[in-house]
Design a protein around this motif. Structure first.
Motif, PDB file in Angstrom:
ATOM      1  N   THR A   1       1.079  -1.265  -0.161  1.00  0.00           N
ATOM      2  CA  THR A   1       0.477   0.063  -0.350  1.00  0.00           C
ATOM      3  C   THR A   1       0.961   1.581  -0.267  1.00  0.00           C
ATOM      4  OG1 THR A   1      -1.385   0.885   1.570  1.00  0.00           O
ATOM      5  CG2 THR A   1       0.069  -0.015   2.244  1.00  0.00           C
ATOM      6  N   VAL A   2      -0.260   2.356  -0.221  1.00  0.00           N
ATOM      7  CA  VAL A   2       1.083   3.496  -0.106  1.00  0.00           C
ATOM      8  C   VAL A   2      -0.075   4.659   0.253  1.00  0.00           C
ATOM      9  CG1 VAL A   2       1.797   3.427  -2.521  1.00  0.00           C
ATOM     10  CG2 VAL A   2      -0.659   4.550  -2.098  1.00  0.00           C
ATOM     11  N   ALA A   3       0.151   5.361   1.460  1.00  0.00           N
ATOM     12  CA  ALA A   3      -0.882   7.223   1.850  1.00  0.00           C
ATOM     13  C   ALA A   3      -0.199   8.212   1.766  1.00  0.00           C
ATOM     14  CB  ALA A   3      -0.306   6.987   3.448  1.00  0.00           C
ATOM     15  N   CYS A   4      -1.145   8.797   1.251  1.00  0.00           N
ATOM     16  CA  CYS A   4      -0.653   9.987   0.594  1.00  0.00           C
ATOM     17  C   CYS A   4      -0.833  10.773   1.803  1.00  0.00           C
ATOM     18  CB  CYS A   4      -2.454  10.524  -0.170  1.00  0.00           C
ATOM     19  SG  CYS A   4      -2.229  11.937  -1.312  1.00  0.00           S
ATOM     20  N   VAL A   5       0.282  11.928   1.240  1.00  0.00           N
ATOM     21  CA  VAL A   5       0.406  12.585   2.270  1.00  0.00           C
ATOM     22  C   VAL A   5       0.266  14.074   2.506  1.00  0.00           C
ATOM     23  CG1 VAL A   5       1.681  10.966   3.405  1.00  0.00           C
ATOM     24  CG2 VAL A   5       3.294  12.679   2.051  1.00  0.00           C
ATOM     25  N   LYS A   6       0.165  14.683   0.452  1.00  0.00           N
ATOM     26  CA  LYS A   6      -0.525  15.868   0.180  1.00  0.00           C
ATOM     27  C   LYS A   6      -0.903  15.591  -0.845  1.00  0.00           C
ATOM     28  CE  LYS A   6       2.420  20.345  -0.070  1.00  0.00           C
ATOM     29  NZ  LYS A   6       4.190  20.829  -0.958  1.00  0.00           N
ATOM     30  N   ILE A   7      -1.226  16.819  -0.687  1.00  0.00           N
ATOM     31  CA  ILE A   7      -2.263  16.930  -2.088  1.00  0.00           C
ATOM     32  C   ILE A   7      -2.152  18.369  -2.131  1.00  0.00           C
ATOM     33  CG2 ILE A   7      -5.046  17.713  -3.598  1.00  0.00           C
ATOM     34  CD1 ILE A   7      -5.499  14.515  -1.987  1.00  0.00           C
ATOM     35  N   SER A   8      -2.139  18.780  -3.860  1.00  0.00           N
ATOM     36  CA  SER A   8      -1.564  20.860  -4.008  1.00  0.00           C
ATOM     37  C   SER A   8      -2.545  20.774  -5.972  1.00  0.00           C
ATOM     38  CB  SER A   8      -0.173  20.919  -3.931  1.00  0.00           C
ATOM     39  OG  SER A   8       0.869  20.309  -4.631  1.00  0.00           O
ATOM     40  N   LEU A   9      -1.729  21.395  -6.351  1.00  0.00           N
ATOM     41  CA  LEU A   9      -1.971  21.862  -7.552  1.00  0.00           C
ATOM     42  C   LEU A   9      -0.680  22.094  -7.760  1.00  0.00           C
ATOM     43  CD1 LEU A   9      -4.943  24.345  -7.136  1.00  0.00           C
ATOM     44  CD2 LEU A   9      -4.930  21.908  -8.637  1.00  0.00           C
ATOM     45  N   GLY A  10      -0.990  21.396  -9.626  1.00  0.00           N
ATOM     46  CA  GLY A  10       0.263  21.531  -9.765  1.00  0.00           C
ATOM     47  C   GLY A  10       0.446  21.869 -11.201  1.00  0.00           C
ATOM     48  N   ARG A  11       1.238  22.003 -12.385  1.00  0.00           N
ATOM     49  CA  ARG A  11       1.215  21.916 -14.069  1.00  0.00           C
ATOM     50  C   ARG A  11       1.959  21.546 -14.298  1.00  0.00           C
ATOM     51  NH1 ARG A  11      -1.738  26.067 -15.476  1.00  0.00           N
ATOM     52  NH2 ARG A  11      -2.300  28.087 -14.070  1.00  0.00           N
ATOM     53  N   ASP A  12       1.495  20.466 -15.356  1.00  0.00           N
ATOM     54  CA  ASP A  12       2.003  19.262 -16.203  1.00  0.00           C
ATOM     55  C   ASP A  12       2.809  20.399 -17.086  1.00  0.00           C
ATOM     56  OD1 ASP A  12      -0.147  20.553 -18.222  1.00  0.00           O
ATOM     57  OD2 ASP A  12      -1.139  18.915 -18.517  1.00  0.00           O
ATOM     58  N   ALA A  13       3.550  19.203 -17.905  1.00  0.00           N
ATOM     59  CA  ALA A  13       4.212  20.163 -19.340  1.00  0.00           C
ATOM     60  C   ALA A  13       3.763  21.136 -20.044  1.00  0.00           C
ATOM     61  CB  ALA A  13       5.498  18.811 -19.970  1.00  0.00           C
ATOM     62  N   LYS A  14       2.349  20.561 -20.617  1.00  0.00           N
ATOM     63  CA  LYS A  14       1.895  21.766 -21.602  1.00  0.00           C
ATOM     64  C   LYS A  14       1.207  22.654 -20.907  1.00  0.00           C
ATOM     65  CE  LYS A  14       0.371  17.560 -24.270  1.00  0.00           C
ATOM     66  NZ  LYS A  14      -0.616  16.964 -25.019  1.00  0.00           N
ATOM     67  N   GLY A  15       1.181  22.479 -19.159  1.00  0.00           N
ATOM     68  CA  GLY A  15       0.942  23.663 -18.515  1.00  0.00           C
ATOM     69  C   GLY A  15      -0.058  23.871 -17.974  1.00  0.00           C
ATOM     70  N   HIS A  16      -0.974  22.911 -18.234  1.00  0.00           N
ATOM     71  CA  HIS A  16      -2.337  22.918 -17.968  1.00  0.00           C
ATOM     72  C   HIS A  16      -2.458  22.474 -16.441  1.00  0.00           C
ATOM     73  CE1 HIS A  16      -3.148  21.256 -22.270  1.00  0.00           C
ATOM     74  NE2 HIS A  16      -3.497  22.232 -22.287  1.00  0.00           N
TER      75      HIS A  16
ATOM     76  N   LEU B   1       3.132  11.977  -7.928  1.00  0.00           N
ATOM     77  CA  LEU B   1       2.151  11.639  -9.176  1.00  0.00           C
ATOM     78  C   LEU B   1       1.496  13.129  -9.816  1.00  0.00           C
ATOM     79  CD1 LEU B   1      -0.576   8.766  -8.466  1.00  0.00           C
ATOM     80  CD2 LEU B   1       1.753   8.657  -9.614  1.00  0.00           C
ATOM     81  N   LEU B   2       1.349  13.897 -10.588  1.00  0.00           N
ATOM     82  CA  LEU B   2       0.978  14.978 -11.359  1.00  0.00           C
ATOM     83  C   LEU B   2       0.054  14.379 -12.185  1.00  0.00           C
ATOM     84  CD1 LEU B   2       0.989  17.882 -11.308  1.00  0.00           C
ATOM     85  CD2 LEU B   2       3.293  17.641 -12.921  1.00  0.00           C
ATOM     86  N   GLY B   3      -0.800  14.250 -12.060  1.00  0.00           N
ATOM     87  CA  GLY B   3      -2.727  13.504 -12.970  1.00  0.00           C
ATOM     88  C   GLY B   3      -1.706  12.481 -12.618  1.00  0.00           C
ATOM     89  N   LYS B   4      -1.507  11.420 -14.074  1.00  0.00           N
ATOM     90  CA  LYS B   4      -1.869  10.388 -13.502  1.00  0.00           C
ATOM     91  C   LYS B   4       0.217   9.957 -14.335  1.00  0.00           C
ATOM     92  CE  LYS B   4      -5.636   7.103 -14.156  1.00  0.00           C
ATOM     93  NZ  LYS B   4      -6.404   6.403 -15.715  1.00  0.00           N
ATOM     94  N   GLN B   5       1.131  10.919 -14.177  1.00  0.00           N
ATOM     95  CA  GLN B   5       1.881  10.836 -14.730  1.00  0.00           C
ATOM     96  C   GLN B   5       2.974  10.904 -13.023  1.00  0.00           C
ATOM     97  OE1 GLN B   5       3.271  10.403 -17.360  1.00  0.00           O
ATOM     98  NE2 GLN B   5       0.929  10.498 -18.471  1.00  0.00           N
ATOM     99  N   LEU B   6       4.214  10.502 -13.700  1.00  0.00           N
ATOM    100  CA  LEU B   6       4.646   9.906 -12.156  1.00  0.00           C
ATOM    101  C   LEU B   6       6.047  10.781 -12.714  1.00  0.00           C
ATOM    102  CD1 LEU B   6       6.096   8.352  -9.651  1.00  0.00           C
ATOM    103  CD2 LEU B   6       6.589   6.672 -11.136  1.00  0.00           C
ATOM    104  N   PRO B   7       6.233  12.117 -12.273  1.00  0.00           N
ATOM    105  CA  PRO B   7       7.625  12.890 -12.179  1.00  0.00           C
ATOM    106  C   PRO B   7       8.849  12.543 -11.351  1.00  0.00           C
ATOM    107  CG  PRO B   7       5.921  14.469 -11.129  1.00  0.00           C
ATOM    108  CD  PRO B   7       5.285  13.273 -11.232  1.00  0.00           C
TER     109      PRO B   7
END
Length: 103
Positions: free
Chosen positions: A45-60, A85-91
């Motif tokens: 399992t994993v535990a979410c410790v933080k949720i924030s807003l970010g921008r992907d490579a396209k600026g969305h 995770l940024l959206g479904k991407q693993l940056p």
């Protein structure tokens, strides 16, 4: 007032479902990273410790979620690891240095 309440309920349900799907993606990435490093994902399992807003490579704008999980090389020593995770991407991800077990 009723329309506003309905919009809030729909947005809450969407966020909840989105969070569940991203958690499943984070578990998959955690298992993949563990296999790649020849480690064991503890507790599966994993535990979410933080949720924030970010921008992907396209600026969305995307939700940026940070997860922590534990890995082990020998089954007894736990290493605190993380992934983002940024959206479904693993940056980004972090696995601290560890000693390989002697076979």
């Amino acid at each position: 007032m009723e329309i506003l309440l309905l919009i809030i309920l729909i947005a809450g349900a969407w966020f909840w479902l989105d969070t569940i799907s991203k958690r499943e993606a984070a578990i998959y990435y955690g298992q993949t990273l563990a296999q790649r490093c020849q480690l064991q994902l503890l507790d599966e399992t994993v535990a979410c410790v933080k949720i924030s807003l970010g921008r992907d490579a396209k600026g969305h704008a995307q939700f940026k979620r940070e997860y922590v999980f534990e890995l082990s090389a020998n089954g007894s020593e736990r290493m605190q690891c993380s992934l983002t995770l940024l959206g479904k991407q693993l940056p980004s991800w972090d696995i601290p240095p560890y000693l390989q077990p002697v076979q």
